[in-house]
Design a protein around this motif. Sequence first.
Motif, PDB file in Angstrom:
ATOM      1  N   UNK A  82       0.854  -1.213   0.000  1.00  0.00           N
ATOM      2  CA  UNK A  82       0.000   0.000   0.000  1.00  0.00           C
ATOM      3  C   UNK A  82       0.878   1.247   0.000  1.00  0.00           C
ATOM      4  N   UNK A  83       1.882   1.251   0.842  1.00  0.00           N
ATOM      5  CA  UNK A  83       2.770   2.420   0.960  1.00  0.00           C
ATOM      6  C   UNK A  83       3.572   2.638  -0.323  1.00  0.00           C
ATOM      7  N   UNK A  84       4.008   1.543  -0.923  1.00  0.00           N
ATOM      8  CA  UNK A  84       4.846   1.631  -2.126  1.00  0.00           C
ATOM      9  C   UNK A  84       4.119   2.257  -3.307  1.00  0.00           C
ATOM     10  N   UNK A  85       2.790   2.302  -3.231  1.00  0.00           N
ATOM     11  CA  UNK A  85       2.018   2.828  -4.361  1.00  0.00           C
ATOM     12  C   UNK A  85       1.536   4.252  -4.146  1.00  0.00           C
ATOM     13  N   UNK A  86       2.094   4.926  -3.149  1.00  0.00           N
ATOM     14  CA  UNK A  86       1.703   6.310  -2.865  1.00  0.00           C
ATOM     15  C   UNK A  86       2.904   7.223  -3.102  1.00  0.00           C
ATOM     16  N   UNK A  87       2.721   8.191  -4.004  1.00  0.00           N
ATOM     17  CA  UNK A  87       3.832   9.072  -4.394  1.00  0.00           C
ATOM     18  C   UNK A  87       3.414  10.540  -4.255  1.00  0.00           C
ATOM     19  N   UNK A  88       4.394  11.387  -3.931  1.00  0.00           N
ATOM     20  CA  UNK A  88       4.099  12.818  -3.857  1.00  0.00           C
ATOM     21  C   UNK A  88       5.302  13.650  -4.248  1.00  0.00           C
ATOM     22  N   UNK A  89       5.011  14.843  -4.783  1.00  0.00           N
ATOM     23  CA  UNK A  89       6.044  15.855  -5.045  1.00  0.00           C
ATOM     24  C   UNK A  89       5.604  17.105  -4.316  1.00  0.00           C
ATOM     25  N   UNK A  90       6.529  17.766  -3.656  1.00  0.00           N
ATOM     26  CA  UNK A  90       6.197  19.010  -2.952  1.00  0.00           C
ATOM     27  C   UNK A  90       7.411  19.951  -3.024  1.00  0.00           C
ATOM     28  N   UNK A  91       7.107  21.221  -3.290  1.00  0.00           N
ATOM     29  CA  UNK A  91       8.168  22.224  -3.475  1.00  0.00           C
ATOM     30  C   UNK A  91       8.902  22.551  -2.171  1.00  0.00           C
ATOM     31  N   UNK A 104       4.285   7.928   7.598  1.00  0.00           N
ATOM     32  CA  UNK A 104       4.946   6.893   8.408  1.00  0.00           C
ATOM     33  C   UNK A 104       4.141   6.641   9.690  1.00  0.00           C
ATOM     34  N   UNK A 105       3.703   7.712  10.337  1.00  0.00           N
ATOM     35  CA  UNK A 105       2.938   7.583  11.585  1.00  0.00           C
ATOM     36  C   UNK A 105       1.669   6.760  11.385  1.00  0.00           C
ATOM     37  N   UNK A 106       0.968   7.038  10.292  1.00  0.00           N
ATOM     38  CA  UNK A 106      -0.283   6.303  10.007  1.00  0.00           C
ATOM     39  C   UNK A 106       0.032   4.824   9.771  1.00  0.00           C
ATOM     40  N   UNK A 107       1.051   4.601   8.925  1.00  0.00           N
ATOM     41  CA  UNK A 107       1.416   3.209   8.608  1.00  0.00           C
ATOM     42  C   UNK A 107       1.877   2.481   9.878  1.00  0.00           C
ATOM     43  N   UNK A 108       2.756   3.113  10.646  1.00  0.00           N
ATOM     44  CA  UNK A 108       3.361   2.432  11.794  1.00  0.00           C
ATOM     45  C   UNK A 108       2.328   2.133  12.888  1.00  0.00           C
ATOM     46  N   UNK A 125      12.078   0.174   9.056  1.00  0.00           N
ATOM     47  CA  UNK A 125      13.127   0.868   8.298  1.00  0.00           C
ATOM     48  C   UNK A 125      12.801   0.847   6.798  1.00  0.00           C
ATOM     49  N   UNK A 126      12.264  -0.299   6.337  1.00  0.00           N
ATOM     50  CA  UNK A 126      11.882  -0.400   4.917  1.00  0.00           C
ATOM     51  C   UNK A 126      10.780   0.620   4.605  1.00  0.00           C
ATOM     52  N   UNK A 127       9.833   0.764   5.520  1.00  0.00           N
ATOM     53  CA  UNK A 127       8.731   1.719   5.294  1.00  0.00           C
ATOM     54  C   UNK A 127       9.281   3.140   5.192  1.00  0.00           C
ATOM     55  N   UNK A 128      10.202   3.486   6.061  1.00  0.00           N
ATOM     56  CA  UNK A 128      10.800   4.831   6.015  1.00  0.00           C
ATOM     57  C   UNK A 128      11.546   5.050   4.698  1.00  0.00           C
TER      58      UNK A 128
END
Length: 236
Positions: A82-91, A104-108, A125-128
């Motif tokens: 689930x985490x691997x399929x979420x991407x973001x770009x932010x300036x 990370x907090x939600x996942x953990x 660590x993998x999630x981070x």
Amino acid sequence: MEQQVKSKKRVADHGEVFTAEREVNAMLDLVKNETERIESRFLEPACGNGNFLAEILRRKLAVVKRMYGKNPADYEKWSIIALMNIYGVELLNDNAVECRERLYGIWNEAYTAACKKDANDECRRAARFVLEKNILCGNALSLKKVDANGQDTEEPIIFAEWTFIVGSKVKRRDFRLDVLLEENPDQENYSMQLSLFGDTASDADNWMIDPETNKPTPKPIREFEPKDYRRIWEDA
Ligand SMILES: C[S@@+](CC[C@H](N)C(=O)[O-])C[C@H]1O[C@@H](n2cnc3c(N)ncnc32)[C@H](O)[C@@H]1O
């Protein structure tokens, strides 16, 4: 209620107004099935501190729990998918950092509650690591990475694609976002260019012919050996 504005200056300089939870949910409900499909891929090009991505992750994790909540090993693997399929770009760097921490907090929290004594720091660590690769500080208009002041660098934005191939093994391939967003080169001309000019053809660095479909497809700029998902951080 979440604060929607951090400062007037940030609104003026970067159009930074965060979306309220009610609107986030209403908009995500327009693509409800996709938000509830564990492997559907989302990329938010101006993700702020992650209002949309956080809700997408919550929805996906609820499905992971429903389907795999009774088996810690399966829960662990699918929550990482689930985490691997979420991407973001932010300036802005502070927003990107906040977004990673929040996801990370939600996942953990969900992972620790579901896997209890089987929850482990290697997987954390993998999630981070996934979040470091998937939530990037960049300019979604120029498609370049930015420095700490939000100024464009020369480096293109590069995203990792994570594919589970067998059991717990993941293959990572890195792609340039600008190439992923290009229109496919015309297939006939592209094949002709390749045969006439070999690797010197203009698109040849960025595109290749997929041997399975025989169609032009973006070429990864790096490929990694398949690896247990809990150890993906071994490849920088
Ligand atoms: C209107 S806010 C929306 C944030 C988030 N999507 C939300 O709905 O809560 C726009 C965000 O885009 C960021 N931003 C502005 N210009 C950008 C650009 N060229 N590339 C990437 N992000 C940008 C701002 O820093 C801000 O966080």
